[in-house]
Design an enzyme around this catalytic site. Structure first.
Site: not given
Length: 268
Positions: A7-9
């Site tokens: 996941c990206d943040n």
């Protein structure tokens, strides 16, 4: 079969609030995506400063950013380069800028505090440098709060044996804090990762026999989207999304919790 979600943040796990200050005009922009801004200029690069913005509070506003970076030996990383250039060139631009000040960063931070007084994570500060003009063009301050369904979604999928990873262009310290907040193995949390770096994380997991879903919302996720077994574009941030992403993603979601059904039914 081992399953992993990368996941990206900001904009994916965290509802992102960002203030961008134009050093030349003094304008503060809150309705523009910094990656789109960089993508629109041939010579603009995003540089992440590896410190918590709150550490600047109380220092004189007129201190130059270049002096602070030099004096306290503050580390930095290029997170989203438009043109690949040596780190030494980036350092030379930052160290020799005589215009951008701490006040430019704090102006953005104050805007964020007004918008989200109880933010859960301070992503930190960044600079957009112009490698042609050899100067700092913009300062960026960002912070945010978890999207409502993130904690429960991560917990449920981890209970089902899915391993979670965070690969973000944001400050390294903030990403480690986020991992603790979500009860994700800190060794699975990678901060200030470039576009190419995210792709390499996906490929490394695949080489370890993981089926990998990449979840993100920005242009710095595009190579990881292409490499992953499944790409999931989240629209929960409610910002305009680049056509480059819209055209290649396997799934588009409006809430983070929607990844549960996708992972359960399409990663096997």
């Amino acid at each position: 079969m081992k399953k992993a979600v990368v996941c990206d943040n900001s904009g994916t796990i965290l509802e992102r609030y960002r203030a961008i200050k134009d050093i030349e005009s003094g304008d503060i922009l809150t309705n523009i995506n910094s990656l789109d801004l960089i993508d629109s200029g041939e010579y603009l690069n995003l540089v992440i400063l590896q410190f918590d913005t709150r550490e600047l509070i109380g220092l004189p506003r007129d201190f130059l950013i270049s002096d602070i970076v030099n004096k306290y030996n503050i580390d930095f990383d290029v997170s989203f380069p438009n043109k690949e250039i040596p780190r030494s060139v980036v350092a030379d631009i930052i160290y020799n800028d005589r215009v951008a000040t701490i006040g430019d960063i704090l102006d953005g931070f104050n805007v964020l505090k007004d918008k989200i007084p109880n933010f859960e994570l301070c992503n930190g500060s960044a600079l957009i440098i112009d490698i042609k003009e050899k100067r700092i063009r913009y300062t960026i301050t960002s912070a945010g709060k978890l999207f409502p369904s993130v904690k429960s979604t991560v917990s449920k999928l981890q209970d089902e044996g899915v391993e979670f990873f965070i690969a973000s262009g944001d400050r390294k310290g903030a990403i480690k804090e986020l991992a603790i907040l979500l009860d994700i193995n800190p060794n699975n949390a990678f901060g200030t990762v470039s576009t190419h770096g995210k792709c390499e994380i996906v490929k490394q997991l695949q080489s370890e026999d993981y089926k990998v879903a990449m979840v993100g919302d920005g242009l710095n996720d595009i190579l990881a989207f292409n490499a992953a077994d499944l790409s999931i574009l989240t629209l929960e941030q409610s910002e305009e999304v680049s056509d480059k992403l819209l055209n290649i993603t396997d799934f588009k979601i409006n809430k983070f919790s929607e990844i549960i059904t996708i992972i359960e039914n399409f990663i096997y």
